[in-house]
Design a protein around this motif. Structure first.
Motif, PDB file in Angstrom:
ATOM      1  N   PRO A  32      26.320  14.699 -14.607  1.00 19.34           N
ATOM      2  CA  PRO A  32      26.624  16.008 -15.205  1.00 19.34           C
ATOM      3  C   PRO A  32      25.393  16.839 -15.537  1.00 19.34           C
ATOM      4  O   PRO A  32      25.450  18.063 -15.478  1.00 19.34           O
ATOM      5  N   LYS A  33      24.274  16.198 -15.865  1.00 19.78           N
ATOM      6  CA  LYS A  33      23.071  16.976 -16.190  1.00 19.78           C
ATOM      7  C   LYS A  33      22.558  17.724 -14.969  1.00 19.78           C
ATOM      8  O   LYS A  33      22.124  18.869 -15.073  1.00 19.78           O
ATOM      9  N   ILE A  34      22.616  17.096 -13.811  1.00 14.57           N
ATOM     10  CA  ILE A  34      22.205  17.772 -12.584  1.00 14.57           C
ATOM     11  C   ILE A  34      23.190  18.883 -12.249  1.00 14.57           C
ATOM     12  O   ILE A  34      22.802  19.978 -11.843  1.00 14.57           O
ATOM     13  N   GLY A  35      24.481  18.610 -12.452  1.00 11.10           N
ATOM     14  CA  GLY A  35      25.500  19.629 -12.213  1.00 11.10           C
ATOM     15  C   GLY A  35      25.316  20.838 -13.113  1.00 11.10           C
ATOM     16  O   GLY A  35      25.519  21.975 -12.692  1.00 11.10           O
ATOM     17  N   LYS A  36      24.917  20.588 -14.361  1.00 13.48           N
ATOM     18  CA  LYS A  36      24.688  21.690 -15.297  1.00 13.48           C
ATOM     19  C   LYS A  36      23.553  22.578 -14.799  1.00 13.48           C
ATOM     20  O   LYS A  36      23.651  23.810 -14.835  1.00 13.48           O
ATOM     21  N   ILE A  37      22.496  21.966 -14.299  1.00 11.63           N
ATOM     22  CA  ILE A  37      21.363  22.729 -13.763  1.00 11.63           C
ATOM     23  C   ILE A  37      21.801  23.535 -12.547  1.00 11.63           C
ATOM     24  O   ILE A  37      21.428  24.705 -12.393  1.00 11.63           O
ATOM     25  N   LEU A  38      22.620  22.927 -11.688  1.00 18.26           N
ATOM     26  CA  LEU A  38      23.103  23.640 -10.502  1.00 18.26           C
ATOM     27  C   LEU A  38      23.976  24.832 -10.876  1.00 18.26           C
ATOM     28  O   LEU A  38      23.869  25.906 -10.288  1.00 18.26           O
ATOM     29  N   TRP A  39      24.862  24.657 -11.886  1.00 18.88           N
ATOM     30  CA  TRP A  39      25.717  25.774 -12.312  1.00 18.88           C
ATOM     31  C   TRP A  39      24.904  26.872 -12.967  1.00 18.88           C
ATOM     32  O   TRP A  39      25.200  28.054 -12.793  1.00 18.88           O
ATOM     33  N   GLN A  40      23.865  26.506 -13.728  1.00 20.11           N
ATOM     34  CA  GLN A  40      23.003  27.524 -14.321  1.00 20.11           C
ATOM     35  C   GLN A  40      22.268  28.296 -13.224  1.00 20.11           C
ATOM     36  O   GLN A  40      22.113  29.516 -13.313  1.00 20.11           O
ATOM     37  N   GLY A  41      21.828  27.606 -12.204  1.00 22.38           N
ATOM     38  CA  GLY A  41      21.179  28.262 -11.078  1.00 22.38           C
ATOM     39  C   GLY A  41      22.132  29.185 -10.339  1.00 22.38           C
ATOM     40  O   GLY A  41      21.756  30.284  -9.922  1.00 22.38           O
ATOM     41  N   THR A  42      23.379  28.737 -10.191  1.00 24.39           N
ATOM     42  CA  THR A  42      24.381  29.578  -9.544  1.00 24.39           C
ATOM     43  C   THR A  42      24.642  30.836 -10.355  1.00 24.39           C
ATOM     44  O   THR A  42      24.742  31.930  -9.799  1.00 24.39           O
ATOM     45  N   ALA A  43      24.733  30.686 -11.672  1.00 18.82           N
ATOM     46  CA  ALA A  43      24.946  31.849 -12.540  1.00 18.82           C
ATOM     47  C   ALA A  43      23.756  32.805 -12.453  1.00 18.82           C
ATOM     48  O   ALA A  43      23.940  34.031 -12.406  1.00 18.82           O
ATOM     49  N   GLY A  44      22.562  32.275 -12.417  1.00 20.88           N
ATOM     50  CA  GLY A  44      21.374  33.113 -12.274  1.00 20.88           C
ATOM     51  C   GLY A  44      21.349  33.842 -10.943  1.00 20.88           C
ATOM     52  O   GLY A  44      20.985  35.021 -10.864  1.00 20.88           O
ATOM     53  N   PRO A  84      32.852  38.672 -14.289  1.00 22.39           N
ATOM     54  CA  PRO A  84      33.725  37.487 -14.387  1.00 22.39           C
ATOM     55  C   PRO A  84      33.241  36.294 -13.568  1.00 22.39           C
ATOM     56  O   PRO A  84      33.398  35.147 -13.984  1.00 22.39           O
ATOM     57  N   THR A  85      32.621  36.551 -12.420  1.00 19.99           N
ATOM     58  CA  THR A  85      32.124  35.427 -11.620  1.00 19.99           C
ATOM     59  C   THR A  85      30.906  34.787 -12.283  1.00 19.99           C
ATOM     60  O   THR A  85      30.743  33.563 -12.226  1.00 19.99           O
ATOM     61  N   GLN A  86      30.077  35.594 -12.922  1.00 16.33           N
ATOM     62  CA  GLN A  86      28.933  35.047 -13.657  1.00 16.33           C
ATOM     63  C   GLN A  86      29.417  34.213 -14.832  1.00 16.33           C
ATOM     64  O   GLN A  86      28.899  33.125 -15.088  1.00 16.33           O
ATOM     65  N   GLN A  87      30.430  34.696 -15.545  1.00 10.97           N
ATOM     66  CA  GLN A  87      30.971  33.956 -16.683  1.00 10.97           C
ATOM     67  C   GLN A  87      31.649  32.675 -16.219  1.00 10.97           C
ATOM     68  O   GLN A  87      31.604  31.657 -16.908  1.00 10.97           O
ATOM     69  N   TRP A  88      32.279  32.704 -15.059  1.00 11.12           N
ATOM     70  CA  TRP A  88      32.928  31.515 -14.527  1.00 11.12           C
ATOM     71  C   TRP A  88      31.889  30.428 -14.252  1.00 11.12           C
ATOM     72  O   TRP A  88      32.104  29.257 -14.556  1.00 11.12           O
ATOM     73  N   ALA A  89      30.748  30.828 -13.692  1.00 10.28           N
ATOM     74  CA  ALA A  89      29.682  29.853 -13.416  1.00 10.28           C
ATOM     75  C   ALA A  89      29.080  29.340 -14.722  1.00 10.28           C
ATOM     76  O   ALA A  89      28.792  28.148 -14.854  1.00 10.28           O
ATOM     77  N   LEU A  90      28.907  30.218 -15.702  1.00  9.29           N
ATOM     78  CA  LEU A  90      28.361  29.790 -16.992  1.00  9.29           C
ATOM     79  C   LEU A  90      29.327  28.871 -17.734  1.00  9.29           C
ATOM     80  O   LEU A  90      28.905  27.989 -18.473  1.00  9.29           O
ATOM     81  N   LYS A  91      30.618  29.067 -17.527  1.00 11.36           N
ATOM     82  CA  LYS A  91      31.620  28.213 -18.165  1.00 11.36           C
ATOM     83  C   LYS A  91      31.482  26.768 -17.689  1.00 11.36           C
ATOM     84  O   LYS A  91      31.685  25.832 -18.448  1.00 11.36           O
ATOM     85  N   HIS A  92      31.097  26.599 -16.441  1.00 10.22           N
ATOM     86  CA  HIS A  92      30.923  25.252 -15.904  1.00 10.22           C
ATOM     87  C   HIS A  92      29.658  24.579 -16.418  1.00 10.22           C
ATOM     88  O   HIS A  92      29.493  23.375 -16.252  1.00 10.22           O
TER      89      HIS A  92
END
Length: 72
Positions: free
Chosen positions: A23-35, A45-53
């Motif tokens: 999950p820690k790696i996944g969190k970094i990937l989702w933060q990168g996706t949001a960025g 809404p798509t940015q918030q969806w990525a940040l929600k993950h």
């Protein structure tokens, strides 16, 4: 075209399982996706969806109890 589609599908599956096992790696990937979404000016809404993950979804307490009687 078919090769690109297969690569995308396999990559998405690999990222999904990587997120489930680490999950820690996944969190970094989702933060990168949001960025990245913010960088390309994607809709909010798509940015918030990525940040929600990025947030932790682990539950504690009785709502996560599976009736094993270890916590009671």
């Amino acid at each position: 075209m078919q090769t690109a589609l297969v690569i995308i599908i396999v990559s998405l599956c690999a990222l999904f399982w990587l997120n489930r096992f680490f999950p820690k790696i996944g969190k970094i990937l989702w933060q990168g996706t949001a960025g990245l979404l913010k960088l390309i000016h994607a809709p909010a809404p798509t940015q918030q969806w990525a940040l929600k993950h990025c947030t932790s979804t682990t539950k504690s307490g009785c709502s996560a109890c599976n009736k094993c009687s270890k916590c009671h």
